[in-house]
Motif scaffolding. Structure first.
Motif, PDB file in Angstrom:
ATOM      1  N   VAL A 102       0.846  -1.194   0.000  1.00 26.77           N
ATOM      2  CA  VAL A 102       0.000   0.000   0.000  1.00 26.77           C
ATOM      3  C   VAL A 102       0.881   1.243   0.000  1.00 26.77           C
ATOM      4  CG1 VAL A 102      -1.727   1.304   1.302  1.00 26.77           C
ATOM      5  CG2 VAL A 102      -1.909  -1.195   1.125  1.00 26.77           C
TER       6      VAL A 102
ATOM      7  N   HIS B  15      -3.517  -3.264   7.042  1.00 28.88           N
ATOM      8  CA  HIS B  15      -3.701  -3.686   5.650  1.00 28.88           C
ATOM      9  C   HIS B  15      -3.570  -5.207   5.580  1.00 28.88           C
ATOM     10  CE1 HIS B  15      -1.885   0.505   5.044  1.00 28.88           C
ATOM     11  NE2 HIS B  15      -3.183   0.604   4.851  1.00 28.88           N
TER      12      HIS B  15
ATOM     13  N   GLN C 144      -1.199  -3.668  -6.622  1.00 28.13           N
ATOM     14  CA  GLN C 144      -2.056  -2.519  -6.356  1.00 28.13           C
ATOM     15  C   GLN C 144      -2.610  -1.944  -7.662  1.00 28.13           C
ATOM     16  OE1 GLN C 144      -2.553  -1.290  -2.761  1.00 28.13           O
ATOM     17  NE2 GLN C 144      -2.208  -3.476  -3.089  1.00 28.13           N
TER      18      GLN C 144
END
Length: 275
Positions: A10, A30, A44
């Motif tokens: 992230v 996360h 991502q």
């Protein structure tokens, strides 16, 4: 044995991910679930240009059939020879960047008792790897942008016939580590490419790798691997399907007219040490 812990992908996080049951979680909360086959997808949204990037499931299956049909053996043996010469021991960590369906990484992990991790942008390829080769950490991530690991995590890195992110591979290699890069030789499958694609010799990819890595690596060893293989119609079809781009219809039609062909396999292996 060393345990490889990836980092949270992230944006602006990068905390260590710890395994908690069927998921990897960081201290900020996360969480990334494991797929049924055992791999973890860390890709991502900003790290993908397509909905399903990389090899398709069809390409992954074709690559597995190609390699496990004996056509991966010359390169596997050459990779083992290179690994024997770089000074690793059982339990050392190895990364395969662009691992595909995992054939070469799994073979090296078994042969040398290594703690192994394979990374590829294709979820289909990584899923195939995880289903076939247990005991290895399989991750979906975009290695062209950033590898989800701390500096110096690995003693050995591997890049087989794929794009090579020299800055990131240098970053994740430990002092005294090594990078082994394998690339197709100029005459790899030249007979098949001439018959189907109308191509001759390939560019010198080994020279390109040396240019791309020169600022961060020094060359320790450069060797060639050559073999002659017999390809039937099914193997020719698999050869055309190995790339996620596949072959054009006109090329598929020319291939369908070939009952078989004798072809050259040719690779270059480069053993590189961090500067």
């Amino acid at each position: 044995m060393h345990v490889i812990d990836p980092l949270c992908p992230v944006r602006a996080c990068a905390l260590p991910l710890l395994r908690r049951g069927r998921a990897w979680r960081c201290a900020r909360g996360h969480s990334f679930d494991l797929a049924a086959s055992g791999y973890c997808n860390l890709l991502q949204p900003q790290d993908r240009r397509a909905k399903a990037p990389g090899d398709s499931a069809e390409a992954a299956r074709a690559r597995r059939r190609w390699l496990e049909g004996g056509r991966g053996e010359p390169l596997r043996r050459a990779l083992e020879d290179c690994v024997e010469g770089v000074g690793i021991t059982a339990g050392d960590a190895i990364l395969d960047s662009g691992c595909g369906e995992g054939f070469f990484l799994a073979a090296l992990a078994r042969r040398f008792g290594l703690d192994a991790c394979g990374v590829d942008i294709s979820s289909a390829a990584v899923d195939a790897a995880a289903r076939r080769h247990r005991g290895i950490l399989w991750l979906v991530a975009n290695a062209d942008r950033r590898l989800p690991f701390a500096d110096g995590t690995f003693r050995l890195a591997l890049s087989v016939c794929g794009r090579l992110n020299a800055p990131e591979l240098r970053r994740v290699l430990a002092p005294g580590g090594a990078l082994i890069a394998a690339v197709p030789g100029p005459d790899d499958l030249v007979e098949l490419r001439a018959a189907v694609l109308g191509q001759g010799l390939l560019p010198d990819r080994g020279a390109r790798v040396l240019r791309e890595t020169a600022a961060r690596f020094t060359l320790e060893r450069r060797t060639g691997v050559r073999a002659t293989i017999e390809l039937d119609a099914a193997a020719i079809a698999d050869a055309l399907a190995l790339s996620y781009r596949g072959a054009r219809r006109s090329q598929q039609a020319r291939a369908a007219g070939l009952p078989g062909i004798t072809a050259t396999q040719s690779f270059e292996l480069l053993v590189l040490r961090p500067r």
